[in-house]
Motif scaffolding. Structure first.
Motif, PDB file in Angstrom:
ATOM      1  N   ARG A 241      75.466  54.293  42.029  1.00 43.96           N
ATOM      2  CA  ARG A 241      75.720  52.870  42.139  1.00 43.96           C
ATOM      3  C   ARG A 241      74.437  52.034  42.306  1.00 43.96           C
ATOM      4  O   ARG A 241      74.321  50.949  41.728  1.00 43.96           O
ATOM      5  N   HIS A 243      71.675  52.361  40.910  1.00 43.73           N
ATOM      6  CA  HIS A 243      71.106  52.119  39.581  1.00 43.73           C
ATOM      7  C   HIS A 243      71.895  51.047  38.840  1.00 43.73           C
ATOM      8  O   HIS A 243      71.333  50.285  38.063  1.00 43.73           O
ATOM      9  N   PHE A 244      73.209  51.015  39.085  1.00 42.86           N
ATOM     10  CA  PHE A 244      74.036  49.961  38.477  1.00 42.86           C
ATOM     11  C   PHE A 244      73.596  48.595  38.992  1.00 42.86           C
ATOM     12  O   PHE A 244      73.335  47.671  38.227  1.00 42.86           O
ATOM     13  N   GLY A 247      70.432  47.412  37.592  1.00 44.06           N
ATOM     14  CA  GLY A 247      70.392  47.168  36.148  1.00 44.06           C
ATOM     15  C   GLY A 247      69.694  48.290  35.403  1.00 44.06           C
ATOM     16  O   GLY A 247      69.053  48.061  34.381  1.00 44.06           O
ATOM     17  N   GLN A 248      69.810  49.511  35.932  1.00 48.93           N
ATOM     18  CA  GLN A 248      69.186  50.668  35.269  1.00 48.93           C
ATOM     19  C   GLN A 248      70.273  51.535  34.659  1.00 48.93           C
ATOM     20  O   GLN A 248      71.076  52.143  35.373  1.00 48.93           O
ATOM     21  N   PHE A 249      70.282  51.581  33.316  1.00 50.56           N
ATOM     22  CA  PHE A 249      71.363  52.260  32.628  1.00 50.56           C
ATOM     23  C   PHE A 249      70.863  53.331  31.681  1.00 50.56           C
ATOM     24  O   PHE A 249      69.773  53.220  31.124  1.00 50.56           O
ATOM     25  N   GLU A 251      70.934  54.543  28.135  1.00 53.31           N
ATOM     26  CA  GLU A 251      71.232  53.843  26.877  1.00 53.31           C
ATOM     27  C   GLU A 251      71.574  54.838  25.779  1.00 53.31           C
ATOM     28  O   GLU A 251      72.206  54.496  24.782  1.00 53.31           O
ATOM     29  N   TYR A 262      70.209  57.590  35.740  1.00 52.02           N
ATOM     30  CA  TYR A 262      70.622  56.191  35.836  1.00 52.02           C
ATOM     31  C   TYR A 262      72.134  56.071  35.659  1.00 52.02           C
ATOM     32  O   TYR A 262      72.827  57.019  35.288  1.00 52.02           O
ATOM     33  N   TYR A 265      77.177  53.367  33.010  1.00 54.64           N
ATOM     34  CA  TYR A 265      78.052  52.245  32.648  1.00 54.64           C
ATOM     35  C   TYR A 265      78.051  51.951  31.144  1.00 54.64           C
ATOM     36  O   TYR A 265      79.090  51.806  30.528  1.00 54.64           O
ATOM     37  N   LYS A 266      76.846  51.905  30.562  1.00 50.11           N
ATOM     38  CA  LYS A 266      76.751  51.564  29.137  1.00 50.11           C
ATOM     39  C   LYS A 266      77.232  52.692  28.240  1.00 50.11           C
ATOM     40  O   LYS A 266      77.455  52.482  27.044  1.00 50.11           O
ATOM     41  N   LYS A 270      84.090  54.979  33.034  1.00 49.91           N
ATOM     42  CA  LYS A 270      85.262  54.234  33.507  1.00 49.91           C
ATOM     43  C   LYS A 270      85.330  54.237  35.031  1.00 49.91           C
ATOM     44  O   LYS A 270      86.351  53.854  35.599  1.00 49.91           O
ATOM     45  N   PRO A 272      84.170  52.177  37.154  1.00 46.56           N
ATOM     46  CA  PRO A 272      84.531  50.884  37.735  1.00 46.56           C
ATOM     47  C   PRO A 272      86.019  50.547  37.632  1.00 46.56           C
ATOM     48  O   PRO A 272      86.473  49.583  38.240  1.00 46.56           O
ATOM     49  N   ARG A 314      82.036  50.879  26.497  1.00 48.03           N
ATOM     50  CA  ARG A 314      82.247  50.079  27.708  1.00 48.03           C
ATOM     51  C   ARG A 314      83.435  49.140  27.538  1.00 48.03           C
ATOM     52  O   ARG A 314      84.297  49.023  28.376  1.00 48.03           O
TER      53      ARG A 314
ATOM     54  N   GLY B  40      79.790  42.630  31.141  1.00 46.39           N
ATOM     55  CA  GLY B  40      80.462  43.552  30.217  1.00 46.39           C
ATOM     56  C   GLY B  40      79.502  44.238  29.269  1.00 46.39           C
ATOM     57  O   GLY B  40      79.725  45.375  28.863  1.00 46.39           O
ATOM     58  N   PRO B  42      75.652  44.756  29.499  1.00 44.47           N
ATOM     59  CA  PRO B  42      74.446  44.472  30.292  1.00 44.47           C
ATOM     60  C   PRO B  42      73.165  44.375  29.471  1.00 44.47           C
ATOM     61  O   PRO B  42      73.085  44.881  28.351  1.00 44.47           O
ATOM     62  N   THR B  45      68.031  48.270  29.862  1.00 42.01           N
ATOM     63  CA  THR B  45      67.774  48.920  31.146  1.00 42.01           C
ATOM     64  C   THR B  45      66.385  48.600  31.694  1.00 42.01           C
ATOM     65  O   THR B  45      65.455  48.316  30.935  1.00 42.01           O
ATOM     66  N   LEU B  46      66.264  48.617  33.012  1.00 40.83           N
ATOM     67  CA  LEU B  46      64.970  48.403  33.662  1.00 40.83           C
ATOM     68  C   LEU B  46      64.445  49.754  34.135  1.00 40.83           C
ATOM     69  O   LEU B  46      65.217  50.602  34.566  1.00 40.83           O
ATOM     70  N   ALA B  50      65.001  52.217  41.616  1.00 39.46           N
ATOM     71  CA  ALA B  50      66.187  51.385  41.756  1.00 39.46           C
ATOM     72  C   ALA B  50      65.969  50.326  42.828  1.00 39.46           C
ATOM     73  O   ALA B  50      66.469  49.210  42.734  1.00 39.46           O
ATOM     74  N   LEU B  55      69.037  43.438  39.451  1.00 40.28           N
ATOM     75  CA  LEU B  55      69.421  42.537  38.362  1.00 40.28           C
ATOM     76  C   LEU B  55      70.942  42.401  38.237  1.00 40.28           C
ATOM     77  O   LEU B  55      71.474  41.298  38.264  1.00 40.28           O
ATOM     78  N   MET B  56      71.631  43.550  38.107  1.00 41.47           N
ATOM     79  CA  MET B  56      73.084  43.500  37.983  1.00 41.47           C
ATOM     80  C   MET B  56      73.700  42.863  39.223  1.00 41.47           C
ATOM     81  O   MET B  56      74.662  42.111  39.139  1.00 41.47           O
ATOM     82  N   GLN B 178      91.214  48.656  33.588  1.00 37.55           N
ATOM     83  CA  GLN B 178      90.460  48.458  32.346  1.00 37.55           C
ATOM     84  C   GLN B 178      91.135  47.407  31.455  1.00 37.55           C
ATOM     85  O   GLN B 178      90.466  46.609  30.809  1.00 37.55           O
TER      86      GLN B 178
END
Lengths: 361, 234
Positions: A241, A243-244, A247-249, A251, A262, A265-266, A270, A272, A314, B40, B42, B45-46, B50, B55-56, B178
């Motif tokens: 969490r 990382h969420f 903003g670290q995802f 990709e 990370y 989410y992206k 599921k 969330p 997502r 939805g 984002p 990534t950064l 952490a 950001l989020m 969802q």
């Protein structure tokens, strides 16, 4: 005198020390105060075993597999002895007419006292076309289910099949697979849903323990799931969490973010939107859970998870708008059309106005 | 027509609280749409620790804060429909049983289809605007508030009022969380369609109709460009 759980456990060579340990662990797992450990112990020492009929409909046996792997070593022995599992076609040694006779015997002898554990669901198409999609001992499963449900004290809907329908209920659902609570003629026994594909073993054993100890249903949420395990989302307690929030995802599956652990989410996680205890109880004795092994949660304990398009998106599909359309493609297209119409309308308006001004002069 | 003598008196249409609501609501919607879009889908990534970023967290905070402004503003707006002047009630109660109203809608559609040469003259909203605002803005807002609070209640937990009042029935109604997310996002696009249309039409009407539009939502006064009779009887 009827044999109690404790008698059974002692007979199986479980020490009193281990027994009490199990009681405290179960109390903790159910979110009860430590005082309840002795209450559980007392219940087990004094109460007769509850007869359980464990019926299998359309399913894959993953619930049984999970149950038998209950992490705490004691759990499977205890639970399997704690309840009087009188009928379970998957794990019982008996077979044939005598085995089948047990079902009717339990119903007759323990009317209104036994627990019906449903793994899988019935194919209601059997009622309509007389189809043979799920036949147990020469009879449609729907018959066996209705017969056993009528006099049950409570019904446990194991897994997403019994709770929601699961994969066999995916569109167009040819067998008419229907979750237990929606089966016509199922009777009035209270239903506890324990969704998941499969549910977490410790969750399953704890639900049974609760029923035995308190002799009543655990507190259920509006959808019929025990609140103690299904009141929070995976995302709420996920160890990824931070990382969420940062903003670290991840990709792509092989990028640096995936190696760093990370947030998934992206990648369509599921977490969330999924109510379950995976991020706290975890699996295989607390060893790991899908997200910990680098794979997004697919939301297997949620209703309809099988019909929402790819597990790795997502934004999930909206089937009414054709293949591969999510909220953004639908909304973006509509916005583009309206935006284009506005621009065209503005151009025509300007032309008209110039024309009219010309007429006036 | 030549030069028109503008001696039609101006009418005070939008009272100060209503105008303030309009602009607060517009600002809240802008923030909600931008942040909602990035929740939805984002941003890239950064890297790094952490603990160096949030950001989020900030995006979601802005979304929730703007959401509360949106909700409180709407509750206030309903209150104002009761205590404000007659124009404050217009978008909540379209007179759908009145044939004259539908005649007005038809005429307005003709005006937009370039068939009618001249629009009618209104002190309040024109009938087409009333219908559009009622369906898209009022009900769109109700939908977004209900689904939005249901999603927010998931985070605040089962003991919160958001969960009890909204999540507990909205989520089973849609099927699962969802699905509520999906429809909440569709709702965002629905409101964006309204915003596109609303802004375009406001500018166009300000230029081409027979009354003022944009300045009215700033000063509150409706001014008219000709001195013939108004069509909505005020």
């Amino acid at each position: 005198m009827k044999e109690t759980f404790y008698d059974v456990m002692r007979r199986q060579g479980i020490t009193r020390r281990s027994f009490l340990k199990f009681c405290s662990l179960t109390a903790a797992a159910m979110g009860l105060s430590p005082l309840y450990a002795s209450k559980i112990a007392h219940a087990m020492e004094t109460k007769p075993r509850i007869p359980v009929l464990w019926l299998h409909g359309l399913e894959c046996t993953c619930c049984s597999e999970s149950f038998l792997r209950s992490g705490h070593p004691l759990a499977k022995d205890v639970i399997l002895s704690m309840i009087s599992l009188d009928y379970d076609s998957v794990i019982m040694a008996a077979a044939g007419h005598q085995a089948e006779a047990i079902v009717e015997e339990v119903i007759a002898e323990h009317k209104g006292e036994y627990i019906l554990a449903c793994e899988g669901n019935p194919g209601l198409e059997q009622d309509v076309t007389g189809g043979m999609s799920c036949v147990v001992a020469g009879r449609p499963y729907t018959e066996q289910l209705r017969m056993a449900a009528k006099d049950a004290k409570a019904i446990i809907s194991w897994g997403s099949c019994a709770s929601w329908g699961c994969v066999q209920a995916a569109a167009p659902n040819p067998t008419g697979a229907t979750p237990i609570h929606k089966v016509p003629g199922i009777g009035n026994a209270p239903i506890i849903k324990v969704p998941g594909c499969p549910p977490i073993a410790e969750v399953m054993t704890a639900v049974v323990t609760y029923l035995v100890t308190f002799d009543r249903l655990p507190e259920l949420d509006r959808q019929g799931r025990p609140k103690m395990f299904y009141s929070q989302r995976i995302h709420d307690k996920c160890y990824r969490r931070p990382h969420f929030d940062a903003g670290q995802f991840v990709e792509a599956w092989d990028d640096e973010g995936a190696r760093q652990g990370y947030c998934l989410y992206k990648m369509g996680c599921k977490g969330p939107t999924t109510y379950n205890a995976c991020s706290t109880v975890r699996w295989n004795g607390g060893l790991s859970f899908p997200i910990q092994s680098g794979h997004p949660c697919i939301g297997c304990s949620e209703d309809g998870f099988w019909d929402k398009g790819g597990f790795y998106d997502r934004l999930t599909n909206i089937p009414q708008f054709g293949v591969e359309a999510n909220a953004d493609t639908v909304g973006g297209t509509a916005a583009a059309i309206v935006g284009g119409a506005v621009a065209a309308h503005a151009a025509v308006s300007a032309l008209k106005r110039t024309q009219q001004k010309g007429d006036q002069e | 027509m030549g030069t028109t003598i503008r001696n039609e008196p101006a009418v005070y249409v939008y009272e100060a609280p209503l105008r303030l609501w309009h602009w607060f609501n517009a600002f809240a919607l802008l923030v909600l749409c931008v942040t909602g879009y990035f929740i939805g889908a984002p941003l890239p990534t950064l890297s790094g620790e952490a603990s160096d970023h949030f950001l989020m967290g900030y995006i979601r905070f802005a979304h929730f804060a703007a959401g509360y402004i949106f909700v409180i503003g709407f509750v206030f707006r309903i209150y104002w429909a009761f205590v404000g002047n007659e124009h404050a009630r217009q978008i909540f109660l379209p007179p759908i049983t009145n044939p004259d109203f539908w005649d007005g809608v038809r005429h307005e559609i003709k005006w937009y289809a370039f068939i009618a040469r001249e629009p009618r003259k209104y002190t309040g909203h024109n009938p087409l605007a009333v219908i559009t605002m009622h369906v898209m803005l009022v009900w769109g807002t109700v939908f977004m508030i209900v689904t939005g609070l249901a999603l927010y209640g998931e985070g605040t937990g089962m003991d919160s009022w958001q969960y009890t009042w909204f999540s507990s029935w909205v989520i089973p109604l849609f099927g699962q969380s969802q699905d509520v997310h999906t429809f909440h996002r569709l709702g965002m696009w629905f409101i964006l369609l309204f915003v596109i249309t609303h802004v375009y039409v406001a500018i166009r009407e300000d230029i081409m109709s027979r009354q003022s539009l944009i300045s009215t939502m700033i000063s509150g006064w409706r001014t008219f460009k000709d001195n013939r009779e108004v069509d909505d009887g005020h």
